[in-house]
Design a protein around this motif. Structure first.
Motif, PDB file in Angstrom:
ATOM      1  N   THR A 364       0.933  -1.344   0.030  1.00 33.88           N
ATOM      2  CA  THR A 364       0.049   0.101  -0.059  1.00 33.88           C
ATOM      3  C   THR A 364       0.847   1.307   0.066  1.00 33.88           C
ATOM      4  O   THR A 364       2.107   1.159   0.343  1.00 33.88           O
ATOM      5  CB  THR A 364      -0.902  -0.131   1.101  1.00 33.88           C
ATOM      6  N   SER A 366       0.850   3.375   1.969  1.00 31.02           N
ATOM      7  CA  SER A 366       1.133   3.966   3.404  1.00 31.02           C
ATOM      8  C   SER A 366       2.318   3.393   3.866  1.00 31.02           C
ATOM      9  O   SER A 366       3.062   3.622   4.875  1.00 31.02           O
ATOM     10  CB  SER A 366       0.152   3.417   4.406  1.00 31.02           C
ATOM     11  N   THR A 368       6.340   2.450   4.516  1.00 32.30           N
ATOM     12  CA  THR A 368       7.574   3.558   4.308  1.00 32.30           C
ATOM     13  C   THR A 368       8.595   2.934   3.542  1.00 32.30           C
ATOM     14  O   THR A 368       9.397   3.577   3.403  1.00 32.30           O
ATOM     15  CB  THR A 368       7.956   3.810   5.657  1.00 32.30           C
TER      16      THR A 368
END
Length: 401
Positions: A364, A366, A368
């Motif tokens: 995703t 999101s 990092t």
């Protein structure tokens, strides 16, 4: 310079089917792609600037109602919601980074949503190839009338030998006109009389529409390689086959099995998958040896391999396809996807040896960090990816080498 890509569906069918499966199964996945020139070509001065202009021009290329109507008619296995997505799709220059160093070597990278960037690869490769021949002046040597006749002769040989085959040549064609010439010659030859073989169609959706042919193709390595990056290579084939089944509900076509080698694929290729997919595609390794593996696997599952399609697409030319046809027809339903030999075979012109590979992925936006991935070819020395990533994947799969 005029725009090179003028039609949204001037692309391989499998980019659309994979895009559909990505949205359906991995809608938030983010990816990185990287261009590789295996011949280390030195590009003409200013090439990167011209390529960047062509990528910007893609932003005005949108799908038409005619193209959608054709795909709905010929590709009934694609769910209707996908065309709503395509209607709103727009290319974006911000997904692409292009550089050229002082020595002339080219660097191209994509980054963004997998569902968006997946439709760049074939178009950008086709642009690079055609742009190179234009900027070097080699396009002045292209005699398309002679090329039509040359292609027609190839078609006669393939059809007389009983070969069932398709054009797979969009990504490394010398030009759009060359591929159109090929498709037209193949169609004209096939329709000229009855043959023991069959010209099935072309992977290029636009040319299939223009010449009333079947667009052909299922998936590419990137689908399995991305899943391997997200979840690991051990179960990547299993997850890929399940995802394909989830999206296409029985119209599964042929499966490309060699992303991480035969052994792990064979462990994942259970009887239900073997029955669901029409067959398998051989894209690396020794064709005879790969066919025998496939035949033995089907037999071990109680399936007659003669009921299954095996598509050969590993750097084929006319002679090689005819040779394979002679022995493979005893074991399976052979067919052939032929690319560069069809669309980049002008006398004295060297075909480009270029690819764009998916190299990293995250589940995703999101997350990092990205996870690197690779491709483990059945051809010795042709694995694709960072050496340390290749080693890690091979260790995970208990592969030697």
């Amino acid at each position: 310079m005029e725009r090179i890509i003028n039609h949204f569906t001037d692309d391989d069918l499998y980019k659309f089917t994979m895009c559909c499966a990505v949205i359906d199964n991995f809608p938030r996945a983010q990816v990185k792609y990287r261009f590789t020139d295996r011949d280390h070509t030195v590009y003409p001065p200013g090439f990167a600037d011209e390529l960047q202009k062509q990528i910007i021009l893609l932003e005005d290329v949108v799908i038409t109602d005619e193209e959608i109507a054709f795909m709905k008619r010929r590709c009934s296995y694609i769910p209707g919601w996908f065309y709503t997505y395509l209607k709103g799709y727009r290319f974006c220059r911000e997904w692409v980074t292009v550089r050229q160093d002082e020595e002339g070597y080219l660097s191209v990278e994509f980054e963004g949503s997998w569902a968006d960037t997946i439709l760049l690869e074939v178009k950008v490769l086709a642009i690079i190839s055609e742009l190179y021949y234009r900027m070097t002046g080699e396009d002045g040597r292209f005699d398309y009338e002679d090329y039509y006749r040359k292609t027609y002769r190839k078609a006669v040989r393939l059809l007389e030998a009983g070969c069932v085959y398709s054009d797979f040549g969009t990504r490394r064609r010398v030009s759009f006109e060359a591929e159109e010439t090929v498709v037209r010659a193949m169609r004209d030859c096939y329709r000229s009389r009855e043959w023991s073989g069959k010209f099935v169609g072309t992977s290029n959706v636009y040319l299939a529409m223009k010449y009333d042919l079947i667009p052909v193709g299922t998936m590419a390595h990137e689908f399995v390689c991305a899943i391997g990056g997200m979840y690991g290579p051990q179960m990547a084939n299993h997850i890929a086959m399940n995802s394909w089944r989830n999206t296409f509900r029985g119209a599964l076509g042929t499966y490309l099995y060699d992303s991480f080698g035969w052994d792990i694929f064979s462990l994942n290729f259970s009887e239900d998958f073997a029955n669901l997919f029409k067959g398998l595609r051989v894209d690396s390794g020794d064709n005879r040896a790969e066919l025998q593996r496939i035949v033995e696997k089907y037999r071990s599952l109680g399936i007659d391999p003669r009921t299954k399609q095996v598509i050969f697409s590993n750097a084929l030319d006319t002679d090689r396809a005819i040779e394979i046809q002679r022995y493979a027809r005893e074991y399976c339903q052979p067919s052939f996807g032929i690319g560069t030999h069809f669309t980049n075979d002008f006398e004295g012109v060297k075909p480009m040896n270029i690819v764009i590979k998916l190299v990293a992925v995250k589940i995703t936006e999101s997350w990092t960090f990205y996870n690197d991935t690779c491709k483990l070819s059945e051809d010795d020395g042709k694995h694709t990816g960072k050496p340390e990533v290749i080693r890690r994947f091979m260790e995970a799969l208990n592969m030697k080498g």
